[in-house]
Design a protein around this motif. Structure first.
Motif, PDB file in Angstrom:
ATOM      1  N   GLY A  90      -2.347 -12.435  -2.543  1.00 33.48           N
ATOM      2  CA  GLY A  90      -1.933 -11.154  -1.977  1.00 33.48           C
ATOM      3  C   GLY A  90      -0.442 -11.090  -1.767  1.00 33.48           C
ATOM      4  N   MET A  91      -0.008 -10.830  -0.536  1.00 25.95           N
ATOM      5  CA  MET A  91       1.408 -10.623  -0.245  1.00 25.95           C
ATOM      6  C   MET A  91       2.219 -11.893  -0.463  1.00 25.95           C
ATOM      7  SD  MET A  91       3.252  -9.438   3.325  1.00 25.95           S
ATOM      8  CE  MET A  91       3.537 -11.096   3.957  1.00 25.95           C
ATOM      9  N   MET A 118       2.866  -4.638  -3.137  1.00 22.25           N
ATOM     10  CA  MET A 118       4.269  -4.315  -3.378  1.00 22.25           C
ATOM     11  C   MET A 118       4.755  -3.106  -2.598  1.00 22.25           C
ATOM     12  SD  MET A 118       4.012  -4.694  -7.526  1.00 22.25           S
ATOM     13  CE  MET A 118       5.760  -4.567  -7.831  1.00 22.25           C
ATOM     14  N   ILE A 119       3.835  -2.198  -2.252  1.00 26.07           N
ATOM     15  CA  ILE A 119       4.240  -0.920  -1.668  1.00 26.07           C
ATOM     16  C   ILE A 119       3.320  -0.604  -0.482  1.00 26.07           C
ATOM     17  CG2 ILE A 119       4.540   1.553  -2.084  1.00 26.07           C
ATOM     18  CD1 ILE A 119       4.905   0.850  -5.056  1.00 26.07           C
ATOM     19  N   ALA A 120       3.904  -0.257   0.651  1.00 22.15           N
ATOM     20  CA  ALA A 120       3.130   0.111   1.827  1.00 22.15           C
ATOM     21  C   ALA A 120       2.489   1.486   1.638  1.00 22.15           C
ATOM     22  CB  ALA A 120       4.027   0.113   3.060  1.00 22.15           C
ATOM     23  N   LYS A 121       1.496   1.775   2.499  1.00 21.44           N
ATOM     24  CA  LYS A 121       0.801   3.063   2.404  1.00 21.44           C
ATOM     25  C   LYS A 121       1.762   4.237   2.504  1.00 21.44           C
ATOM     26  CE  LYS A 121      -3.908   2.010   3.907  1.00 21.44           C
ATOM     27  NZ  LYS A 121      -4.549   2.488   2.673  1.00 21.44           N
ATOM     28  N   GLY A 122       2.864   4.068   3.271  1.00 19.40           N
ATOM     29  CA  GLY A 122       3.827   5.146   3.423  1.00 19.40           C
ATOM     30  C   GLY A 122       4.789   5.276   2.263  1.00 19.40           C
ATOM     31  N   GLY A 123       4.708   4.337   1.294  1.00 19.61           N
ATOM     32  CA  GLY A 123       5.557   4.408   0.117  1.00 19.61           C
ATOM     33  C   GLY A 123       6.733   3.460   0.115  1.00 19.61           C
ATOM     34  N   ALA A 154       2.526   1.667 -11.480  1.00 18.74           N
ATOM     35  CA  ALA A 154       3.726   2.363 -11.948  1.00 18.74           C
ATOM     36  C   ALA A 154       4.970   1.501 -11.775  1.00 18.74           C
ATOM     37  CB  ALA A 154       3.881   3.683 -11.192  1.00 18.74           C
ATOM     38  N   THR A 155       5.064   0.788 -10.647  1.00 19.71           N
ATOM     39  CA  THR A 155       6.207  -0.080 -10.406  1.00 19.71           C
ATOM     40  C   THR A 155       6.250  -1.224 -11.402  1.00 19.71           C
ATOM     41  OG1 THR A 155       6.206   0.449  -8.034  1.00 19.71           O
ATOM     42  CG2 THR A 155       7.322  -1.567  -8.702  1.00 19.71           C
ATOM     43  N   LEU A 156       5.110  -1.801 -11.703  1.00 23.15           N
ATOM     44  CA  LEU A 156       5.055  -2.934 -12.624  1.00 23.15           C
ATOM     45  C   LEU A 156       5.475  -2.555 -14.038  1.00 23.15           C
ATOM     46  CD1 LEU A 156       1.750  -4.624 -11.414  1.00 23.15           C
ATOM     47  CD2 LEU A 156       4.029  -5.652 -11.356  1.00 23.15           C
ATOM     48  N   VAL A 157       5.190  -1.325 -14.455  1.00 19.38           N
ATOM     49  CA  VAL A 157       5.547  -0.911 -15.815  1.00 19.38           C
ATOM     50  C   VAL A 157       6.803  -0.049 -15.845  1.00 19.38           C
ATOM     51  CG1 VAL A 157       3.167  -1.055 -16.602  1.00 19.38           C
ATOM     52  CG2 VAL A 157       4.039   1.138 -15.780  1.00 19.38           C
TER      53      VAL A 157
END
Length: 277
Positions: A90-91, A118-123, A154-157
Motif C-alpha cells: 500500500g502506502m 498516490m492521491i487522497a480522496k480530496g485530490g 491517470a497519474t501513472l500514465v
C-alpha cells in the motif's frame, strides 16, 4: 466469502499474508484494514509499516514516514523466520523505500498485489514526483497485479482522468505496456448506477460490475479490495478467481458498512460482516 474459495485445513495450510503499508489509527484503511481483511478471508496477517499517519474518518491530518532502513529491518526480520505466501503493498513513503522493496521482491515467487496509494480522496498528492517515478519504474514490473483507481491510473500514465469505460481500457492498456503484469482498474469514480472494474492482462480484458451502494462509509475500500485479492490469490492460485471473490467480498463489506458507527465522516467498511451478528 463463497464456498468455492473458502480454504479448509484438510486441503491446504493457512496462508501467511504480509501487508507493507502505512498505519491508519482510525482502523478503516492501511495496515489495520489489511489485517482485518486477511483474517476475514481466512489468512494469517503480518505487517511491515512504512509510515504513521494522524487521520480519522474526516481526513488525513499528518503523515510521518518511517526511515527506509527500519522498513528494511522489519521486512528482513520476517523473511528470516516466517513463510510468506502473498504480499499486498500500500502506502510507500519515498523512493528509497521502493528501492529496498524492489530488491527483496525480485526473489519472491508468491502473489504480489500493488495498491498504488498516490492521491487522497480530496485530490491531494500523497507522494512526490520522484517517488511516483520509482513506483512506476521499479515496483510496477515486480507486482503480479496493480490496482489503481481512476485518478491513480491517470497519474501513472500521465493523462487526464478517464471519464468513460473506453478511456479506462485505453489507460489500463498503457499501464500494461509500461511493464505491469496485470491491472485491475477500479472504476468507482465513473458516474452511473453500477460500479465497473476492469481486469486486464496479456490474455485479455474482463469487466466486473456490481450495483452502486448508497453509503458514505467507503473509507479504506481500496486497501480492503487489494488485501482480499491477495488473500484469495494465495489460497486459490488463480488471479481471475481471486479478483471475482474479492469483488464479492468488498461489495458485501460496503453493503453492511452502515451497521457500524465509526466517526462523523467517511466511515469504514464492515470487514467482518459475515462473522458478526
Amino acid at each position: 466469502m463463497t464456498q468455492a474459495t473458502q480454504p479448509t485445513q484438510a486441503t491446504q495450510p493457512i496462508r501467511n499474508l504480509l501487508t507493507i503499508a502505512g498505519s491508519d489509527p482510525s482502523g478503516g484503511a492501511g495496515i489495520q484494514a489489511d489485517l482485518k481483511t486477511f483474517s476475514a478471508c481466512g489468512c494469517y496477517g503480518m505487517s511491515v509499516i512504512t509510515g504513521l499517519t494522524a487521520q480519522n474518518t474526516q481526513g488525513v491530518q499528518a503523515i510521518h514516514p518511517l526511515p527506509a532502513e527500519f522498513v528494511a529491518q522489519q521486512f528482513d526480520s520476517l523473511l528470516t523466520d516466517i513463510r510468506i505466501d502473498g504480499i499486498k503493498i500500500g502506502m510507500l513513503s519515498d523512493a528509497s523505500v521502493i528501492a529496498i522493496l524492489a530488491k527483496r521482491l525480485s526473489d519472491f515467487n508468491g502473489p504480489v498485489v500493488l495498491d498504488p496509494v498516490m492521491i487522497a480522496k480530496g485530490g491531494a498528492a500523497l507522494i512526490d514526483s520522484p517517488t511516483q517515478h520509482a513506483l512506476r519504474n521499479q515496483l510496477l514490473p515486480l507486482a503480479g497485479l496493480v490496482t489503481p483507481n481512476l485518478p491513480e491510473l491517470a497519474t501513472l500514465v500521465g493523462q487526464a482522468e478517464a471519464q468513460t469505460r473506453e478511456q479506462m481500457l485505453d489507460q489500463a492498456e498503457q499501464l500494461l505496456a509500461l511493464g505491469a503484469q496485470a491491472v485491475l482498474a477500479k472504476g468507482g469514480h465513473l458516474s452511473g448506477n453500477d460500479c465497473y472494474d476492469l481486469l486486464l492482462n496479456k490474455q485479455g480484458a474482463s469487466w466486473l460490475h456490481q450495483p452502486r451502494i448508497a453509503t458514505a462509509n467507503t473509507h479504506g475500500t481500496g486497501c480492503t479490495l487489494s488485501s482480499a485479492i491477495a488473500s484469495f490469490w494465495a489460497q486459490s492460485g488463480d488471479l481471475t478467481t481471486a479478483v471475482a471473490a474479492a469483488k464479492h467480498y468488498i461489495t458485501q463489506a460496503i453493503g453492511h458498512a452502515d451497521q457500524l458507527q465509526v466517526g462523523s465522516g467517511h466511515g469504514p467498511t464492515h470487514h467482518f460482516y459475515q462473522w458478526w451478528s
